[in-house]
Design a protein around this motif. Structure first.
Motif, PDB file in Angstrom:
ATOM      1  N   MET A  81      26.381 -33.077   8.917  1.00  0.00           N
ATOM      2  CA  MET A  81      26.460 -32.286  10.147  1.00  0.00           C
ATOM      3  C   MET A  81      27.118 -33.094  11.271  1.00  0.00           C
ATOM      4  N   ASP A  82      26.793 -34.369  11.342  1.00  0.00           N
ATOM      5  CA  ASP A  82      27.339 -35.234  12.389  1.00  0.00           C
ATOM      6  C   ASP A  82      28.863 -35.329  12.282  1.00  0.00           C
ATOM      7  N   VAL A  83      29.355 -35.671  11.095  1.00  0.00           N
ATOM      8  CA  VAL A  83      30.805 -35.835  10.908  1.00  0.00           C
ATOM      9  C   VAL A  83      31.513 -34.493  11.059  1.00  0.00           C
ATOM     10  N   ALA A  84      30.884 -33.430  10.566  1.00  0.00           N
ATOM     11  CA  ALA A  84      31.478 -32.096  10.688  1.00  0.00           C
ATOM     12  C   ALA A  84      31.643 -31.705  12.153  1.00  0.00           C
ATOM     13  N   ALA A  85      30.629 -31.988  12.954  1.00  0.00           N
ATOM     14  CA  ALA A  85      30.699 -31.664  14.381  1.00  0.00           C
ATOM     15  C   ALA A  85      31.821 -32.449  15.057  1.00  0.00           C
ATOM     16  N   MET A  86      31.895 -33.748  14.772  1.00  0.00           N
ATOM     17  CA  MET A  86      32.978 -34.553  15.357  1.00  0.00           C
ATOM     18  C   MET A  86      34.342 -34.030  14.931  1.00  0.00           C
ATOM     19  N   MET A  87      34.429 -33.590  13.688  1.00  0.00           N
ATOM     20  CA  MET A  87      35.712 -33.162  13.128  1.00  0.00           C
ATOM     21  C   MET A  87      36.284 -31.962  13.882  1.00  0.00           C
ATOM     22  N   ILE A  88      35.423 -31.107  14.429  1.00  0.00           N
ATOM     23  CA  ILE A  88      35.910 -29.918  15.139  1.00  0.00           C
ATOM     24  C   ILE A  88      35.855 -30.114  16.655  1.00  0.00           C
ATOM     25  N   GLY A  89      35.630 -31.343  17.093  1.00  0.00           N
ATOM     26  CA  GLY A  89      35.621 -31.616  18.527  1.00  0.00           C
ATOM     27  C   GLY A  89      34.303 -31.355  19.212  1.00  0.00           C
ATOM     28  N   ALA A  90      33.266 -31.002  18.435  1.00  0.00           N
ATOM     29  CA  ALA A  90      31.934 -30.814  19.011  1.00  0.00           C
ATOM     30  C   ALA A  90      31.258 -32.177  19.155  1.00  0.00           C
ATOM     31  N   VAL A  91      30.063 -32.185  19.733  1.00  0.00           N
ATOM     32  CA  VAL A  91      29.397 -33.447  20.059  1.00  0.00           C
ATOM     33  C   VAL A  91      28.040 -33.521  19.353  1.00  0.00           C
ATOM     34  N   PRO A  92      27.925 -34.275  18.254  1.00  0.00           N
ATOM     35  CA  PRO A  92      26.626 -34.437  17.595  1.00  0.00           C
ATOM     36  C   PRO A  92      25.652 -35.163  18.511  1.00  0.00           C
ATOM     37  N   THR A  93      24.420 -34.659  18.566  1.00  0.00           N
ATOM     38  CA  THR A  93      23.404 -35.189  19.463  1.00  0.00           C
ATOM     39  C   THR A  93      22.111 -35.368  18.682  1.00  0.00           C
ATOM     40  N   GLY A  94      21.780 -36.607  18.364  1.00  0.00           N
ATOM     41  CA  GLY A  94      20.582 -36.871  17.574  1.00  0.00           C
ATOM     42  C   GLY A  94      19.314 -36.817  18.405  1.00  0.00           C
ATOM     43  N   ILE A  95      18.251 -36.336  17.776  1.00  0.00           N
ATOM     44  CA  ILE A  95      16.918 -36.334  18.384  1.00  0.00           C
ATOM     45  C   ILE A  95      16.003 -37.116  17.443  1.00  0.00           C
ATOM     46  N   TYR A  96      15.252 -38.055  17.981  1.00  0.00           N
ATOM     47  CA  TYR A  96      14.376 -38.862  17.142  1.00  0.00           C
ATOM     48  C   TYR A  96      13.393 -37.975  16.386  1.00  0.00           C
ATOM     49  N   TRP A  97      13.252 -38.247  15.087  1.00  0.00           N
ATOM     50  CA  TRP A  97      12.373 -37.408  14.266  1.00  0.00           C
ATOM     51  C   TRP A  97      10.916 -37.524  14.701  1.00  0.00           C
ATOM     52  N   THR A  98      10.587 -38.571  15.451  1.00  0.00           N
ATOM     53  CA  THR A  98       9.230 -38.768  15.943  1.00  0.00           C
ATOM     54  C   THR A  98       8.993 -38.080  17.282  1.00  0.00           C
ATOM     55  N   ALA A  99      10.029 -37.453  17.852  1.00  0.00           N
ATOM     56  CA  ALA A  99       9.917 -36.872  19.186  1.00  0.00           C
ATOM     57  C   ALA A  99       8.882 -35.753  19.226  1.00  0.00           C
ATOM     58  N   ALA A 100       8.138 -35.701  20.331  1.00  0.00           N
ATOM     59  CA  ALA A 100       7.177 -34.617  20.559  1.00  0.00           C
ATOM     60  C   ALA A 100       7.914 -33.412  21.139  1.00  0.00           C
ATOM     61  N   ALA A 101       7.255 -32.251  21.117  1.00  0.00           N
ATOM     62  CA  ALA A 101       7.888 -31.010  21.560  1.00  0.00           C
ATOM     63  C   ALA A 101       8.474 -31.087  22.964  1.00  0.00           C
ATOM     64  N   PRO A 102       7.778 -31.695  23.947  1.00  0.00           N
ATOM     65  CA  PRO A 102       8.374 -31.748  25.295  1.00  0.00           C
ATOM     66  C   PRO A 102       9.705 -32.482  25.329  1.00  0.00           C
ATOM     67  N   GLU A 103       9.829 -33.578  24.557  1.00  0.00           N
ATOM     68  CA  GLU A 103      11.091 -34.321  24.534  1.00  0.00           C
ATOM     69  C   GLU A 103      12.172 -33.530  23.810  1.00  0.00           C
ATOM     70  N   ILE A 104      11.803 -32.865  22.722  1.00  0.00           N
ATOM     71  CA  ILE A 104      12.770 -32.037  22.000  1.00  0.00           C
ATOM     72  C   ILE A 104      13.286 -30.927  22.913  1.00  0.00           C
ATOM     73  N   ASN A 105      12.359 -30.261  23.603  1.00  0.00           N
ATOM     74  CA  ASN A 105      12.746 -29.196  24.530  1.00  0.00           C
ATOM     75  C   ASN A 105      13.663 -29.720  25.630  1.00  0.00           C
ATOM     76  N   TYR A 106      13.323 -30.910  26.144  1.00  0.00           N
ATOM     77  CA  TYR A 106      14.135 -31.493  27.214  1.00  0.00           C
ATOM     78  C   TYR A 106      15.571 -31.734  26.734  1.00  0.00           C
TER      79      TYR A 106
END
Length: 608
Positions: free
Chosen positions: A88-113
């Protein structure tokens, strides 16, 4: 100001630019049927070829196009390390989109933010648990169009399984031309990826990194340790972190080495002997755990075998003291080292799976000198690197033939480092980030006249090795007006047996104190050996006396104002869940001090 720099890379000198997604496709064509990545199956590691990998990425890219993803759109990824993350990361870069990772340990408030702040259009999520709590507030979902789930379930029309998402690309051959055009349209200054800093204070900032920056970082790493498709890399640290993205995605795409995806961080120990990686990134806590395990096993050996092991460990340490910077250790020591390797060290390394490791890189925080030296005893050198998300994770590095234990090495190619009058480390390089998304004030504070103001304090030794001494924002100012950087003092405290983490306090006070957590396994062993009830061991006089005596030794190595007068052993360890550690296991100082304000109040209430 003092400064150090290395020559620019050949690619920079020739002013060439090959974006990483294009380098990926070149690796696909060049390596074809060779393995691109491995996942651990029930009985073995299962390989996927570069050809198939290339098809997977192109299908994912076309699927994103089918869903209406435009250049500059954010594609959020919430998962542990696995091929789908990278695809997904490379595919997004390939079309000019911006991959944005979220830590798998993140709690709901951080994910929402992050979903709200990044204006994420697409979310790739691994589990239903991760989706729980997302979108309870309508504004978090304003930009989100579709969610792709890796657990094989869907609950509404805006969700896709991974298979159904990929089928959008597989069944859309008409999108190939648009995909090729998007790939050709990538410009050097376009944003390639976005890193939300795990941050030791406050809300995470969105570090926007250009295609030029990740190209420059990969070029510098290529020159530093010359990775090839013959190397093997094991991916196990959070891929939302820039360092793991460099290893698992950027460098793998560029050089073509295969990536082995760990089942979990805790599975690393069982994976190492199976994979026998040649290049891998780690953080200090990982190296400490490996060292603790090895030392525990070796301490069981007695008699002649035990003496032979200790002799071999010492010979290897002595050999590296002489040769680590590329000098000859001499005929006698070279001969002893060969004997030590043949009789002991090669067998130990083979057993733990590190016998093929040629570049074991550490970053994020300093590794203790004791651990660094212990690894040289095993004939393994940990090469510390320095950087942050804002300069692609790597600005200086220790390399083979130019390593100084305790330092973070010398500037990488194309990087200039200087030390400001107040000791702050400044960096100028193509690897510097473009901006903090939606935060021009913070961007202007960090980037000035092309220089990245790191917020770190350090110095160069006379041979040009950089040493980090702390963070500007973490300076403790005592009531007597003394400025004290706690980082090195805390590192010293964490050298004490039993101590897992230590946080030094004393802002606006007339002496320093320390909050200490104890390694759980060592505490239980101590309780058994001293006939103490497990639940009482942290409060026991025996343990406290050992810690007190060790702190006295630490104090002797520091000036009077830097000495620890009082300490408190906390009942529980720091964790990611309590917010006291980042996902890469760095201490969040402000959170620790806030969570344990009562303990600090008790320490300073009766000032003796």
């Amino acid at each position: 100001m003092s400064s150090q720099a290395r020559p620019v890379t050949q690619a920079q000198a020739q002013n060439t630019f090959i974006p990483i997604p294009q380098a990926f496709m070149e690796s696909v064509e060049r390596l074809a049927d060779k393995p691109a990545y491995f996942v651990r199956g029930k009985d073995r590691w299962e390989a996927t070829s570069w050809t198939e990998y290339g098809e997977q990425v192109r299908n994912a890219a076309k699927a994103l196009l089918a869903l209406g993803v435009n250049p500059g759109d954010s594609v959020c990824i919430l998962s542990y390390n696995r091929p789908e993350w990278t695809i997904m990361d490379v595919a997004a870069m390939m079309i000019g989109a911006v991959p944005t990772g979220i830590y798998w340990t993140a709690a709901a408030p951080e994910i929402n933010y992050i979903l709200r702040h990044s204006q994420g259009r697409i979310l790739l999520a691994e589990t239903k648990t991760q989706l729980k709590g997302i979108g309870e507030q309508a504004e978090n979902m304003r930009h989100l169009r579709k969610t792709i789930r890796l657990d094989g379930r869907v609950e509404n029309p805006d969700q896709y399984t991974w298979a159904s998402f990929m089928s959008l690309g597989e069944n859309s051959p008409g999108l190939d031309a648009e995909l090729d055009q998007r790939l050709n349209d990538i410009a050097a200054e376009d944003i390639a990826l976005q890193i939300y800093t795990s941050g030791t204070t406050g809300l995470p900032k969105a570090v926007q990194i250009s295609h030029r920056a990740i190209r420059a970082e990969s070029d510098a790493l290529n020159l530093a340790f010359k990775p090839t498709s013959a190397d093997r890399y094991i991916s196990y640290l959070p891929m939302a972190h820039i360092a793991e993205q460099c290893g698992t995605i950027i460098q793998a795409c560029d050089t073509g080495y295969p990536v082995y995806y760990a089942k979990s961080v805790t599975s690393l120990g069982e994976h190492l002997p199976e994979v026998r990686p040649t290049v891998t990134f780690g953080v200090p806590r990982i190296f400490e755990k490996i060292n603790e395990k090895v030392e525990k096993q070796l301490s069981k050996e007695k008699g002649f075998k035990g003496k032979l092991i200790q002799w071999s460990l010492q010979i290897s340490k002595d050999w590296y003291k002489e040769s680590i910077n590329g000098k000859s250790a001499g005929l006698v020591l070279n001969t002893k080292k060969k004997i030590a390797n043949r009789l002991v060290l090669d067998k130990i390394k083979h057993k733990i799976g590190l016998d093929k490791m040629r570049m074991f890189v550490s970053g994020g925080a300093p590794v203790s000198k004791r651990v660094l030296e212990a690894f040289t005893g095993l004939d393994i050198v940990i090469r510390e690197v320095y950087g942050q998300s804002e300069n692609c994770g790597g600005a200086t590095i220790n390399i083979i033939g130019a390593t100084r234990l305790g330092s973070v090495g010398k500037p990488m190619d194309g990087v200039t480092i200087k030390i400001a009058a107040d000791g702050e480390i400044l960096c100028k390089a193509d690897t510097n980030f473009s901006s903090y998304a939606h935060d021009p004030a913070a961007t202007d504070e960090s980037l000035r006249d092309g220089w990245l103001y790191s917020g770190d304090i350090g110095y160069f030794d006379k041979e040009g090795y950089l040493f980090i001494t702390g963070r500007k924002k973490e300076l403790i100012i005592t009531s007597g007006g003394k400025n004290i950087s706690p980082a090195l003092l805390e590192q010293d405290l964490m050298e004490i047996p039993f101590v897992e983490y230590a946080v030094v306090a004393g802002n606006n006070q007339n002496f320093l104190s320390a909050l200490i957590t104890i390694d759980g396994a060592m505490a239980q062993r101590f309780a058994t050996e001293n006939n103490i009830e497990p639940e009482d061991v942290l409060k026991s006089d025996q343990l406290r006396s050992i810690i007190q005596a060790s702190i006295k030794k630490v104090n002797a190595r520091h000036s009077r104002v830097e000495r620890i007068r009082k300490f408190e052993i906390l009942p529980d360890g720091f964790s990611i869940q309590t917010g006291e550690l980042t996902p890469t296991l760095k201490i969040r100082r402000a959170k620790v001090l806030n969570n344990h304000a009562d303990a600090l109040e008790a320490i300073y209430k009766h000032d003796d």
